[in-house]
Design a protein around this motif. Structure first.
Motif, mmCIF file in Angstrom:
data_model
loop_
_atom_site.group_PDB
_atom_site.id
_atom_site.type_symbol
_atom_site.label_atom_id
_atom_site.label_comp_id
_atom_site.label_asym_id
_atom_site.label_seq_id
_atom_site.Cartn_x
_atom_site.Cartn_y
_atom_site.Cartn_z
ATOM 1 N N ARG A 67 0.834 -1.192 0.000
ATOM 2 C CA ARG A 67 0.000 0.000 0.000
ATOM 3 C C ARG A 67 0.878 1.255 0.000
ATOM 4 N NH1 ARG A 67 -5.205 0.676 1.120
ATOM 5 N NH2 ARG A 67 -5.394 -1.469 1.860
ATOM 6 N N THR A 68 0.548 2.200 -0.875
ATOM 7 C CA THR A 68 1.297 3.459 -0.926
ATOM 8 C C THR A 68 0.469 4.649 -0.470
ATOM 9 O OG1 THR A 68 0.690 3.783 -3.257
ATOM 10 C CG2 THR A 68 2.784 2.665 -2.806
ATOM 11 N N MET A 69 -0.841 4.440 -0.255
ATOM 12 C CA MET A 69 -1.706 5.515 0.225
ATOM 13 C C MET A 69 -2.412 5.078 1.504
ATOM 14 S SD MET A 69 -3.398 7.353 -3.129
ATOM 15 C CE MET A 69 -4.209 5.883 -3.746
ATOM 16 N N SER A 70 -2.496 5.987 2.443
ATOM 17 C CA SER A 70 -3.162 5.687 3.709
ATOM 18 C C SER A 70 -4.681 5.691 3.523
ATOM 19 C CB SER A 70 -2.778 6.721 4.762
ATOM 20 O OG SER A 70 -3.374 7.979 4.468
ATOM 21 N N ASN A 71 -5.397 5.325 4.564
ATOM 22 C CA ASN A 71 -6.868 5.351 4.534
ATOM 23 C C ASN A 71 -7.415 6.572 5.277
ATOM 24 O OD1 ASN A 71 -7.408 2.936 3.056
ATOM 25 N ND2 ASN A 71 -6.829 1.742 4.862
ATOM 26 N N ALA A 72 -6.638 7.657 5.265
ATOM 27 C CA ALA A 72 -7.051 8.883 5.964
ATOM 28 C C ALA A 72 -8.374 9.398 5.417
ATOM 29 C CB ALA A 72 -5.965 9.945 5.810
ATOM 30 N N ARG A 73 -9.267 9.804 6.324
ATOM 31 C CA ARG A 73 -10.600 10.265 5.927
ATOM 32 C C ARG A 73 -10.917 11.628 6.544
ATOM 33 N NH1 ARG A 73 -13.679 5.838 3.972
ATOM 34 N NH2 ARG A 73 -12.531 3.873 4.142
ATOM 35 N N ASP A 74 -11.897 12.290 5.981
ATOM 36 C CA ASP A 74 -12.313 13.581 6.513
ATOM 37 C C ASP A 74 -13.314 13.361 7.650
ATOM 38 O OD1 ASP A 74 -14.762 12.959 5.355
ATOM 39 O OD2 ASP A 74 -14.416 14.202 3.584
ATOM 40 N N LYS A 75 -13.864 14.431 8.170
ATOM 41 C CA LYS A 75 -14.786 14.346 9.302
ATOM 42 C C LYS A 75 -16.052 13.574 8.971
ATOM 43 C CE LYS A 75 -13.201 18.668 11.398
ATOM 44 N NZ LYS A 75 -13.577 20.046 11.815
ATOM 45 N N GLU A 76 -16.431 13.557 7.679
ATOM 46 C CA GLU A 76 -17.631 12.843 7.255
ATOM 47 C C GLU A 76 -17.362 11.367 6.971
ATOM 48 O OE1 GLU A 76 -16.935 16.010 5.987
ATOM 49 O OE2 GLU A 76 -18.366 16.739 7.492
ATOM 50 N N GLY A 77 -16.096 10.978 7.097
ATOM 51 C CA GLY A 77 -15.753 9.572 6.862
ATOM 52 C C GLY A 77 -15.381 9.249 5.437
ATOM 53 N N ASN A 78 -15.261 10.278 4.582
ATOM 54 C CA ASN A 78 -14.886 10.063 3.189
ATOM 55 C C ASN A 78 -13.361 10.058 3.039
ATOM 56 O OD1 ASN A 78 -17.651 10.210 2.267
ATOM 57 N ND2 ASN A 78 -17.514 12.417 2.612
ATOM 58 N N LEU A 79 -12.875 9.225 2.158
ATOM 59 C CA LEU A 79 -11.436 9.178 1.911
ATOM 60 C C LEU A 79 -10.942 10.521 1.396
ATOM 61 C CD1 LEU A 79 -10.968 5.695 0.196
ATOM 62 C CD2 LEU A 79 -10.073 6.374 2.422
ATOM 63 N N LEU A 80 -9.793 10.953 1.884
ATOM 64 C CA LEU A 80 -9.190 12.200 1.410
ATOM 65 C C LEU A 80 -8.680 12.011 -0.015
ATOM 66 C CD1 LEU A 80 -7.142 13.227 4.591
ATOM 67 C CD2 LEU A 80 -9.312 14.192 3.809
ATOM 68 N N PRO A 81 -8.448 13.109 -0.754
ATOM 69 C CA PRO A 81 -7.897 12.996 -2.113
ATOM 70 C C PRO A 81 -6.578 12.212 -2.121
ATOM 71 C CG PRO A 81 -8.658 15.220 -1.696
ATOM 72 C CD PRO A 81 -8.727 14.504 -0.385
ATOM 73 N N ASP A 82 -6.270 11.574 -3.252
ATOM 74 C CA ASP A 82 -5.068 10.740 -3.357
ATOM 75 C C ASP A 82 -3.809 11.477 -2.925
ATOM 76 O OD1 ASP A 82 -6.790 8.888 -4.318
ATOM 77 O OD2 ASP A 82 -5.977 8.813 -6.350
ATOM 78 N N ALA A 83 -3.689 12.743 -3.334
ATOM 79 C CA ALA A 83 -2.481 13.520 -3.040
ATOM 80 C C ALA A 83 -2.243 13.646 -1.537
ATOM 81 C CB ALA A 83 -2.576 14.908 -3.667
ATOM 82 N N LYS A 84 -3.323 13.708 -0.756
ATOM 83 C CA LYS A 84 -3.184 13.853 0.690
ATOM 84 C C LYS A 84 -2.954 12.507 1.379
ATOM 85 C CE LYS A 84 -5.833 18.122 1.205
ATOM 86 N NZ LYS A 84 -6.953 18.790 1.914
#
Length: 221
Positions: A67-84
């Motif tokens: 995996r090269t991208m984390s599963n970081a999400r915003d306050k609504e639970g949506n995945l953040l943009p790929d760049a972030k």
């Protein structure tokens, strides 16, 4: 003769040897990945493989990578943009191609080959024309002719053309040549372009079709 009988033999033994030799590296990256990604260090996705002679359709398999991208999400639970979600560790894996190492397991079990057209997403299947679909007459590869002639820096037309060319020219000498060039490019970190810069194949094909319709209308007019 090589493509039909010996290529799979070499794939099996080379991938097995590589896995044994690289097992310490795989273990270290698994542990570091679990920490850096705060969870599962592996990324899996369904990809189309070689066309089955029985069904005439691509065999779908589960590709595994680091995996090269984390599963970081915003306050609504949506995945953040790929760049972030692409952190420093993920960028390092991509630039060195270390994220591809787990695909050696796919090669070992016969889903993939060391050399062949890179397996793209299942969603692209409906957008290939008859010629482009020939890329699935062989097993997809860890590296291929397109990867040593521009990699993701190529536009989609050229990239798929190289894939079809490989299928038509496959030989032991060509595979050795591609493997050697791949090693040089990996160490040089050459021709690496972010997926978002390359663009989506489905968008590329839709634009082609739209352009064709516009040209057709102009000729009619």
């Amino acid at each position: 003769m090589y493509a039909k009988f010996f290529k799979r033999f070499f794939d099996f033994w080379l991938s097995l040897t590589a896995l044994l030799c690289l097992s310490p590296v795989l273990l270290i990256l698994t542990v570091i990945g679990a920490i850096a990604m705060r969870g599962n260090p592996f990324f899996t996705q369904l990809r189309p493989g070689k066309i089955s002679k029985k069904t005439g359709k691509e065999k779908i398999f589960k590709l595994v990578k680091f995996r090269t991208m984390s599963n970081a999400r915003d306050k609504e639970g949506n995945l953040l943009p790929d760049a972030k979600r692409l952190n420093t560790y993920g960028k390092l894996l991509r630039s060195t191609s270390l994220d591809e190492l787990p695909e050696l397991f796919n090669i070992l079990v016969g889903h993939m080959s060391i050399v062949g057209p890179r397996p793209l997403t299942v969603g692209y299947l409906e957008f290939y024309n008859e010629t482009e679909r020939q890329r699935h007459l062989v097993r997809p590869g860890l590296t291929g002719l397109a990867q040593v002639n521009g990699r993701t820096a190529l536009n989609w037309g050229k990239r798929l053309a190289y894939d079809v060319e490989y299928v038509q020219r496959v030989s032991l000498w060509l595979d050795i040549k591609i493997i050697f060039k791949t090693v040089l490019k990996v160490f040089a970190r050459a021709d690496v372009v972010a997926a978002e810069e390359q663009g989506d194949f489905s968008d590329y094909r839709k634009k082609q079709l739209e352009k064709g319709r516009e040209e057709h209308e102009q000729l009619k007019g």
